[in-house]
Write a protein that holds these residues in place. Structure first.
Motif, PDB file in Angstrom:
ATOM      1  N   LEU A 134     -16.398  51.403  21.400  1.00 53.42           N
ATOM      2  CA  LEU A 134     -17.612  52.094  21.824  1.00 53.42           C
ATOM      3  C   LEU A 134     -18.811  51.439  21.133  1.00 53.42           C
ATOM      4  O   LEU A 134     -18.847  51.332  19.904  1.00 53.42           O
ATOM      5  CB  LEU A 134     -17.540  53.570  21.431  1.00 53.42           C
ATOM      6  N   VAL A 135     -19.769  50.979  21.931  1.00 51.94           N
ATOM      7  CA  VAL A 135     -21.004  50.407  21.392  1.00 51.94           C
ATOM      8  C   VAL A 135     -22.151  51.342  21.754  1.00 51.94           C
ATOM      9  O   VAL A 135     -22.459  51.525  22.936  1.00 51.94           O
ATOM     10  CB  VAL A 135     -21.273  48.990  21.935  1.00 51.94           C
ATOM     11  N   VAL A 136     -22.749  51.942  20.748  1.00 56.07           N
ATOM     12  CA  VAL A 136     -23.847  52.883  20.945  1.00 56.07           C
ATOM     13  C   VAL A 136     -25.157  52.104  20.852  1.00 56.07           C
ATOM     14  O   VAL A 136     -25.514  51.594  19.789  1.00 56.07           O
ATOM     15  CB  VAL A 136     -23.809  54.003  19.899  1.00 56.07           C
ATOM     16  N   ALA A 137     -25.851  52.003  21.960  1.00 64.06           N
ATOM     17  CA  ALA A 137     -27.087  51.215  22.032  1.00 64.06           C
ATOM     18  C   ALA A 137     -28.194  52.048  22.667  1.00 64.06           C
ATOM     19  O   ALA A 137     -28.926  51.578  23.534  1.00 64.06           O
ATOM     20  CB  ALA A 137     -26.850  49.936  22.824  1.00 64.06           C
ATOM     21  N   VAL A 138     -28.319  53.283  22.197  1.00 67.76           N
ATOM     22  CA  VAL A 138     -29.306  54.191  22.787  1.00 67.76           C
ATOM     23  C   VAL A 138     -30.700  53.966  22.206  1.00 67.76           C
ATOM     24  O   VAL A 138     -31.690  54.474  22.741  1.00 67.76           O
ATOM     25  CB  VAL A 138     -28.898  55.667  22.588  1.00 67.76           C
ATOM     26  N   GLY A 139     -30.811  53.228  21.109  1.00 68.48           N
ATOM     27  CA  GLY A 139     -32.107  52.892  20.548  1.00 68.48           C
ATOM     28  C   GLY A 139     -32.729  54.000  19.730  1.00 68.48           C
ATOM     29  O   GLY A 139     -32.224  55.130  19.653  1.00 68.48           O
ATOM     30  N   ARG A 140     -33.873  53.669  19.129  1.00 68.85           N
ATOM     31  CA  ARG A 140     -34.584  54.604  18.260  1.00 68.85           C
ATOM     32  C   ARG A 140     -35.695  55.350  18.995  1.00 68.85           C
ATOM     33  O   ARG A 140     -36.214  56.333  18.494  1.00 68.85           O
ATOM     34  CB  ARG A 140     -35.203  53.838  17.079  1.00 68.85           C
ATOM     35  N   LEU A 141     -36.059  54.866  20.173  1.00 73.28           N
ATOM     36  CA  LEU A 141     -37.204  55.433  20.879  1.00 73.28           C
ATOM     37  C   LEU A 141     -36.764  56.046  22.197  1.00 73.28           C
ATOM     38  O   LEU A 141     -37.419  55.905  23.230  1.00 73.28           O
ATOM     39  CB  LEU A 141     -38.260  54.343  21.114  1.00 73.28           C
ATOM     40  N   ALA A 142     -35.641  56.743  22.152  1.00 77.18           N
ATOM     41  CA  ALA A 142     -35.068  57.296  23.380  1.00 77.18           C
ATOM     42  C   ALA A 142     -35.561  58.710  23.669  1.00 77.18           C
ATOM     43  O   ALA A 142     -35.658  59.111  24.836  1.00 77.18           O
ATOM     44  CB  ALA A 142     -33.542  57.290  23.287  1.00 77.18           C
ATOM     45  N   ASN A 143     -35.854  59.479  22.614  1.00 74.42           N
ATOM     46  CA  ASN A 143     -36.208  60.879  22.805  1.00 74.42           C
ATOM     47  C   ASN A 143     -37.587  61.168  22.217  1.00 74.42           C
ATOM     48  O   ASN A 143     -37.774  61.111  21.002  1.00 74.42           O
ATOM     49  CB  ASN A 143     -35.162  61.796  22.161  1.00 74.42           C
ATOM     50  N   PRO A 144     -38.568  61.456  23.074  1.00 77.53           N
ATOM     51  CA  PRO A 144     -39.917  61.728  22.587  1.00 77.53           C
ATOM     52  C   PRO A 144     -39.969  62.926  21.646  1.00 77.53           C
ATOM     53  O   PRO A 144     -39.224  63.903  21.818  1.00 77.53           O
ATOM     54  CB  PRO A 144     -40.700  62.016  23.874  1.00 77.53           C
ATOM     55  N   MET A 145     -40.831  62.827  20.645  1.00 74.23           N
ATOM     56  CA  MET A 145     -41.088  63.960  19.763  1.00 74.23           C
ATOM     57  C   MET A 145     -42.237  64.766  20.361  1.00 74.23           C
ATOM     58  O   MET A 145     -43.377  64.298  20.418  1.00 74.23           O
ATOM     59  CB  MET A 145     -41.450  63.490  18.356  1.00 74.23           C
ATOM     60  N   VAL A 146     -41.929  65.955  20.799  1.00 80.25           N
ATOM     61  CA  VAL A 146     -42.916  66.819  21.446  1.00 80.25           C
ATOM     62  C   VAL A 146     -43.089  68.060  20.582  1.00 80.25           C
ATOM     63  O   VAL A 146     -42.231  68.943  20.576  1.00 80.25           O
ATOM     64  CB  VAL A 146     -42.487  67.209  22.873  1.00 80.25           C
ATOM     65  N   VAL A 383     -22.908  50.775  16.136  1.00 78.44           N
ATOM     66  CA  VAL A 383     -24.229  51.288  16.494  1.00 78.44           C
ATOM     67  C   VAL A 383     -25.228  50.145  16.395  1.00 78.44           C
ATOM     68  O   VAL A 383     -25.375  49.517  15.342  1.00 78.44           O
ATOM     69  CB  VAL A 383     -24.655  52.433  15.563  1.00 78.44           C
ATOM     70  N   LEU A 384     -25.912  49.856  17.492  1.00 83.21           N
ATOM     71  CA  LEU A 384     -26.952  48.831  17.515  1.00 83.21           C
ATOM     72  C   LEU A 384     -28.321  49.490  17.380  1.00 83.21           C
ATOM     73  O   LEU A 384     -28.572  50.539  17.971  1.00 83.21           O
ATOM     74  CB  LEU A 384     -26.899  48.026  18.813  1.00 83.21           C
ATOM     75  N   ASP A 385     -29.201  48.855  16.608  1.00 86.42           N
ATOM     76  CA  ASP A 385     -30.566  49.352  16.435  1.00 86.42           C
ATOM     77  C   ASP A 385     -30.556  50.761  15.864  1.00 86.42           C
ATOM     78  O   ASP A 385     -31.350  51.609  16.253  1.00 86.42           O
ATOM     79  CB  ASP A 385     -31.310  49.317  17.786  1.00 86.42           C
ATOM     80  N   GLY A 386     -29.657  50.984  14.902  1.00 84.81           N
ATOM     81  CA  GLY A 386     -29.520  52.305  14.300  1.00 84.81           C
ATOM     82  C   GLY A 386     -29.929  52.320  12.837  1.00 84.81           C
ATOM     83  O   GLY A 386     -31.038  51.904  12.495  1.00 84.81           O
TER      84      GLY A 386
END
Length: 498
Positions: A134-146, A383-386
């Motif tokens: 499993l390669v997790v590549a969801v990135g750091r900017l996937a979920n906006p802070m609202v 985990v990439l970019d984690g």
């Protein structure tokens, strides 16, 4: 979306931004593993698909912010805008033959390690599959802070995040508010000021801004840089020059004094009003938060129809946006340039490892890892970019490519005849975490400001690598099985054939 998911693959990649797509390209070129890429959006691109706000662009030169293993992008300027970067990634997916492996509009709802099968069960809105890796590549900017503003439900206008741009919102001639003065805001504000009748910028903390110095390439330059050897030479020079900036982040003199003088000199040259200049002067050490690039932000703030509110947006009172200072503004549209949930990724709640532990629980005191890529208790997961895999002064793509090399080395070790599962030892993860903390202690990131680089609870530096990009590659660019528990297939495990 492509057809039905396969029942089993060697590698499941979650996310199709720079990291996931790069992992897919390098895996496809090997030709030895079956794989899928699961992407919740309707196209590849990740951050560059989601962020479509006016003025969106990269603040790293394009020839560094692109794959080293692809033909050079035909960039028309030093810095690329968001549309050009998204197009670059779309073409890469097509040219490299990734689309048959790509499943769009597929949201991964849970991934669970199956100890009896020594693989990952990946559940999604398109069904379930099993994957050895499993390669997790969801990135750091996937979920906006609202932020949850009191009274927002009473506001009759539109309120939305920069990563969820509403093209129908009133802008032209309207009264517009922008919340935040970070990287997105300094790009957005000049664009909105050209269109809005009135513009109010809510600034909780003033940013350091240095000249951007963007320029168009001539046709002769573009022709020269279409040759990979020439582009590689430019890439190496740009990377090396940027890496020298880590001395600033360590607070070393004269490096930090020079960059501080450059930023404050830029402010003084572009803002003559002493009151406005004071409100635009940061009260923390330079580099503690992200240093921004813009030639237009400060001149925009001096415009007669633009107001700087030097405090945060606190609440809404009907059509009025109320600042922490008590001042309020009648507005039609409010744009939230408030960043992302980077240090506490939501996707960690969807990953279940050994013993049923969720990754979010493992990271309850902040993200930890080994080699910024593997996590103890989560076999065959990378985990990439984690954790501690980003840079505050250089290109994220260099870091991603380093991690991809590491994962491919682990996959080589998992090849026929080797173990079928690798799990990094807890002691190795703990030692690496101590190393990160020791490296971080003397940096400006821990000098006292509040930034998204730090975990909001533990206040540890969990986003950035506390060193140069080259030192990250030297430390983490080659897979070494020494710190891993290796599991061979027992007789009772019936390994599927991919």
């Amino acid at each position: 979306m492509n057809g039905r998911l396969p029942a089993y693959v060697d590698v499941a990649i979650v996310g199709a931004g720079f990291a996931g797509l790069g992992m897919a390209i390098r895996t496809a070129r090997r030709g030895s593993e079956s794989f899928v890429v699961l992407e919740r959006g309707d196209s590849v691109g990740g951050t560059w698909r989601d962020n479509r706000y006016p003025g969106v662009s990269c603040d790293v030169p394009a020839h560094v912010y692109s794959y080293s293993f692809r033909p050079p992008g035909d960039w028309d300027s030093l810095f690329a805008d968001g549309a050009a970067i998204h197009d670059y990634l779309e073409r890469a997916a097509t040219d490299e033959g990734i689309r048959p492996h790509l499943h769009l509009n597929v949201d991964v709802t849970e991934t669970r390690w199956l100890p009896d099968e020594l693989c990952w069960a990946v559940s999604s809105t398109a069904g379930e599959l099993r994957a050895r890796v499993l390669v997790v590549a969801v990135g750091r900017l996937a979920n906006p802070m609202v932020p949850d503003f009191a009274g927002v439900e009473s506001f009759p206008g539109k309120v939305f995040h920069t990563a969820q741009w509403d093209g129908d919102a009133p802008i032209d001639g309207a009264r517009v508010g922008v919340v935040g003065t970070g990287a997105s805001a300094v790009q957005l504000v000049p664009e909105l000021a050209r269109r809005a009748g009135e513009l109010v910028v809510f600034s909780r903390s003033a940013p350091y801004v240095v000249p951007r110095g963007d320029r168009q390439y001539s046709e002769a330059e573009r022709e020269h840089l279409r040759v990979k050897a020439n582009a590689d030479q430019l890439r190496a020079r740009l990377f090396s020059e940027a890496d020298k900036a880590f001395a600033q982040r360590r607070g070393l003199h004269p490096a930090i004094d020079e960059i501080r003088d450059r930023a404050l000199g830029h402010l003084h040259a572009q803002v003559s009003d002493p009151g406005l200049r004071a409100d635009l002067t940061p009260n923390y050490e330079i580099g503690c938060k992200r240093i921004l690039l813009s030639d237009e932000f400060f001149p925009t703030m001096t415009s007669s129809h633009v107001t700087l509110e030097p405090s945060a947006l606190a609440e809404f009172d009907g059509s009025r946006a109320v600042a922490a200072s008590g001042r309020s503004f009648e507005l039609d549209t409010v744009v939230l340039a408030t960043g992302f949930e980077a240090a506490r990724p939501e996707f960690a709640t969807r990953i279940v490892g050994v013993g049923g532990e969720r990754l979010s629980e493992h990271w309850q005191a902040g993200m930890v890892s080994y080699a910024s890529t593997a996590v103890s208790g989560y076999p065959n997961m990378f985990v990439l970019d984690g954790p501690n895999a980003a840079l505050g002064h250089n290109s994220a793509i260099f870091m991603i490519e380093t991690q991809i090399d590491y994962v491919l080395g682990a996959m080589d070790h998992l090849s026929a005849g080797g173990p079928i599962a690798l799990e990094v030892m807890a002691a190795a993860e703990q030692a690496y975490t101590r190393e990160i903390d020791e490296r971080s202690a003397s940096t400006v990131w821990l000098s006292g400001c509040s930034s998204w680089y730090l975990d909001p609870l533990s206040r540890r530096l969990t986003l950035l690598w506390p060193g140069t990009g080259q030192s990250f590659r030297d430390r983490n660019g080659t897979f070494d099985p020494y710190h891993y528990e290796r599991v061979w297939a027992p007789d009772w495990v019936d390994l599927p054939v991919s």
